[in-house]
Design an enzyme around this catalytic site. Structure first.
Site, mmCIF file in Angstrom:
data_model
loop_
_atom_site.group_PDB
_atom_site.id
_atom_site.type_symbol
_atom_site.label_atom_id
_atom_site.label_comp_id
_atom_site.label_asym_id
_atom_site.label_seq_id
_atom_site.Cartn_x
_atom_site.Cartn_y
_atom_site.Cartn_z
ATOM 1 N N GLY A 197 -2.083 5.550 -18.655
ATOM 2 C CA GLY A 197 -1.724 4.548 -19.659
ATOM 3 C C GLY A 197 -2.598 3.337 -19.384
ATOM 4 N N HIS B 86 3.305 -2.766 -18.573
ATOM 5 C CA HIS B 86 2.498 -2.917 -17.341
ATOM 6 C C HIS B 86 2.560 -4.351 -16.797
ATOM 7 C CE1 HIS B 86 -0.368 0.525 -18.779
ATOM 8 N NE2 HIS B 86 0.555 1.024 -17.968
ATOM 9 N N GLU C 149 -9.776 1.218 -10.776
ATOM 10 C CA GLU C 149 -10.042 1.093 -9.338
ATOM 11 C C GLU C 149 -11.107 2.073 -8.848
ATOM 12 O OE1 GLU C 149 -6.267 1.441 -7.241
ATOM 13 O OE2 GLU C 149 -5.366 0.041 -8.646
ATOM 14 N N ARG D 179 12.597 -0.504 -11.065
ATOM 15 C CA ARG D 179 11.670 -0.712 -12.178
ATOM 16 C C ARG D 179 12.380 -0.287 -13.464
ATOM 17 N NH1 ARG D 179 7.227 3.069 -14.653
ATOM 18 N NH2 ARG D 179 6.321 1.566 -16.071
ATOM 19 N N ARG E 207 -2.910 8.926 -25.293
ATOM 20 C CA ARG E 207 -2.425 8.097 -26.412
ATOM 21 C C ARG E 207 -3.600 7.579 -27.238
ATOM 22 N NH1 ARG E 207 0.911 4.745 -22.458
ATOM 23 N NH2 ARG E 207 2.770 6.006 -22.092
ATOM 24 N N GLU F 188 2.474 -2.331 -7.752
ATOM 25 C CA GLU F 188 3.687 -2.665 -8.488
ATOM 26 C C GLU F 188 4.918 -2.630 -7.590
ATOM 27 O OE1 GLU F 188 3.275 -0.901 -12.784
ATOM 28 O OE2 GLU F 188 1.906 0.155 -11.474
ATOM 29 N N ASN G 164 11.711 3.797 -8.755
ATOM 30 C CA ASN G 164 11.080 3.916 -10.076
ATOM 31 C C ASN G 164 11.463 5.288 -10.636
ATOM 32 O OD1 ASN G 164 9.423 4.142 -12.275
ATOM 33 N ND2 ASN G 164 7.532 3.622 -11.195
HETATM 34 P P1 ADP Z 1 -0.674 6.349 -14.314
HETATM 35 O O1 ADP Z 1 0.032 5.529 -13.264
HETATM 36 O O2 ADP Z 1 -0.718 5.716 -15.670
HETATM 37 O O3 ADP Z 1 -0.304 7.803 -14.347
HETATM 38 P P2 ADP Z 1 -3.024 5.939 -12.686
HETATM 39 O O4 ADP Z 1 -3.175 4.478 -12.645
HETATM 40 O O5 ADP Z 1 -2.554 6.632 -11.451
HETATM 41 O O6 ADP Z 1 -2.195 6.386 -13.950
HETATM 42 O O7 ADP Z 1 -4.434 6.567 -13.122
HETATM 43 C C1 ADP Z 1 -4.596 7.940 -13.211
HETATM 44 C C2 ADP Z 1 -5.970 8.231 -13.781
HETATM 45 O O8 ADP Z 1 -6.975 7.612 -12.981
HETATM 46 C C3 ADP Z 1 -6.313 9.705 -13.754
HETATM 47 O O9 ADP Z 1 -5.878 10.342 -14.923
HETATM 48 C C4 ADP Z 1 -7.807 9.684 -13.686
HETATM 49 O O10 ADP Z 1 -8.294 9.757 -15.008
HETATM 50 C C5 ADP Z 1 -8.184 8.343 -13.125
HETATM 51 N N1 ADP Z 1 -8.883 8.440 -11.856
HETATM 52 C C6 ADP Z 1 -8.354 8.567 -10.621
HETATM 53 N N2 ADP Z 1 -9.338 8.660 -9.685
HETATM 54 C C7 ADP Z 1 -10.509 8.624 -10.358
HETATM 55 C C8 ADP Z 1 -11.891 8.684 -9.980
HETATM 56 N N3 ADP Z 1 -12.262 8.819 -8.697
HETATM 57 N N4 ADP Z 1 -12.804 8.608 -10.967
HETATM 58 C C9 ADP Z 1 -12.459 8.493 -12.247
HETATM 59 N N5 ADP Z 1 -11.181 8.416 -12.663
HETATM 60 C C10 ADP Z 1 -10.217 8.486 -11.744
#
Ligand code: ADP
Length: 398
Positions: free
Chosen positions: A213, A181, A335, A92, A242, A385, A7
């Site tokens: 995102g 996504h 999650e 990807r 965004r 993914e 990726n």
């Molecule tokens: P991407 O792949 O789009 O960068 P992710 O799916 O990894 O994003 O998500 C990242 C975001 O998940 C972080 O910016 C944070 O806001 C949120 N996040 C991660 N762990 C927690 C948590 N324990 N509680 C709340 N938000 C969380």
């Protein structure tokens, strides 16, 4: 067969090696600062307590991939003896426009088609293509597969993807909604069907990929029929940085008032908006929640606006599908953010959606979060993914 998943971003690269006999991950890693001073590879062999880290100049993606191949074949922290043990590589790729509705084996024609899509994804497709070119140069005889973020949403009907702007712009420039996504939405939807013990063709699902995102997808009978991201990933939900949906007239208004060029407005909407823009605190939900607990009004507002938009799309998709069987949460926020899931799912009992607050106290683990008497299931399914990319790659190359 072992599959290498790549990726590639503009200055970073994530990879995984998976053994497809068991679908288990043998190793994963990250290269950062490609082409910038301080390039580094961090490699993690499954089961090893320590990560291997090497800071070494990497001027381009080919040099980065060479270090990845070195790491995975290394006698100490590697997972294969030689590259002959890698049967295929899955890449990807963000944008395949209207060209592909599923993953494909990469041929010169595919590369040409993806190059034509650069105008649709000028930031994402070039590094994806650089990763493919680098792998081709270093492993010329290994089959490669392209897995596209847009492909899953190619089943959307025209009423979901056509914008109400002069039709000639669709004809001339292919301006339409594409959605992103896709690999994640597809993975969690298929997993939800497995967990529920149902055929996906008999289900109506709403998948909420809430990360930095974020997008929501309506999946009817196993097909994406609508999704919140559009021509670019800017449309739809409020995200980390965004804006999501806004009145398009705001762009010209700000441009006039602040004397900004279109590119600068684009930057503001992509990088300085979302929950960061509202709160002025952070794009990270953990920071926002800490600030909200301390009484920061704008952080509280940002979280409310985010939740409002997710609920808005859930309601819209229930109407579009004439019902829903399960709502699925995935990605960083989906999650892990217990409080956010609580807010999104609260006061929807009249729609048959009832979250169990105790079951909801969970992070990153496949769980049914809805109350036993909830007509509609609420599910937490961590996305994967890389596994999805490896599966498609294996199936096309076995
Ligand atoms: P991407 O792949 O789009 O960068 P992710 O799916 O990894 O994003 O998500 C990242 C975001 O998940 C972080 O910016 C944070 O806001 C949120 N996040 C991660 N762990 C927690 C948590 N324990 N509680 C709340 N938000 C969380």
């Amino acid at each position: 067969m072992n599959v290498l998943v790549i990726n590639c971003g503009s200055s970073s690269l994530k990879y995984q090696v998976l053994d497809m006999r068991t679908e288990s991950m043998l190793a994963k890693g990250l290269v950062e600062r490609i082409g910038i001073e301080g390039s580094v590879i961090i490699h993690e062999k499954t089961g090893d307590s320590e990560k291997f880290k090497l800071e070494v100049p990497m001027a381009n993606h080919t040099e980065a991939i060479a270090h990845v191949l070195e790491a995975i074949t290394n006698p100490e922290h590697g997972v294969v003896k030689s590259m002959d043990e890698i049967g295929a590589v899955g890449h990807r790729v963000v944008h395949a426009g209207e060209k592909y509705c599923s993953s494909v084996v990469i041929t010169p024609d595919v590369i040409k088609a993806l190059e034509e899509c650069i105008q649709l994804a000028p930031l994402h497709n070039p590094p994806n293509l650089a990763g493919i070119a680098a792998c081709k140069a270093l492993m010329p005889n290994t089959p490669m597969v392209g897995v596209f973020d847009t492909a899953y949403h190619q089943t959307m009907p025209p009423e979901s993807y056509i914008y109400a702007i002069p039709y000639e712009y669709y004809e001339k420039y292919r301006i339409r909604r594409y959605g992103f996504h896709g690999t994640s939405h597809k993975y969690v939807a298929e997993r939800a069907a497995e967990i529920l013990g149902k055929n996906i063709k008999d289900l109506k699902l709403i998948t909420c990929h809430l990360g930095n995102g974020a997008s929501v997808t309506a999946i009817k009978n196993g097909k994406s029929i609508d999704t919140s991201m559009g021509f670019t990933p800017l449309e739809g939900l409020v995200m980390g940085t965004r804006s999501g949906d806004i009145d398009p007239a705001i762009s010209t208004f700000i441009s006039d008032k602040e004397n900004l060029k279109p590119g600068e407005i684009n930057d503001i909407l992509n990088k300085k908006s979302g929950v960061l823009g509202i709160s002025g605190v952070s794009s990270d939900f953990r920071d926002l929640e800490t600030a909200a607990e301390d009484g920061n009004e704008r952080a509280i507002l940002a979280l409310k606006v985010f939740a409002h938009k997710v609920r808005f799309y859930i309601g819209a998709y229930i109407a579009e599908m004439n019902g829903v069987d399960a709502i699925i949460f995935t990605a960083g926020v989906g999650e892990n953010d217990i409080g956010m899931r609580d807010i999104i799912c609260s006061e929807l009992e009249n729609l048959g959606i009832k979250i169990d607050l105790l079951k909801n106290k969970v992070r990153g683990k496949e769980t049914i979060l809805s109350a036993d008497d909830s007509r509609i299931k609420i599910m937490l399914i961590p996305t994967n993914e890389e596994l999805m990319i490896a599966r498609d790659t294996f199936n096309l190359c076995k």
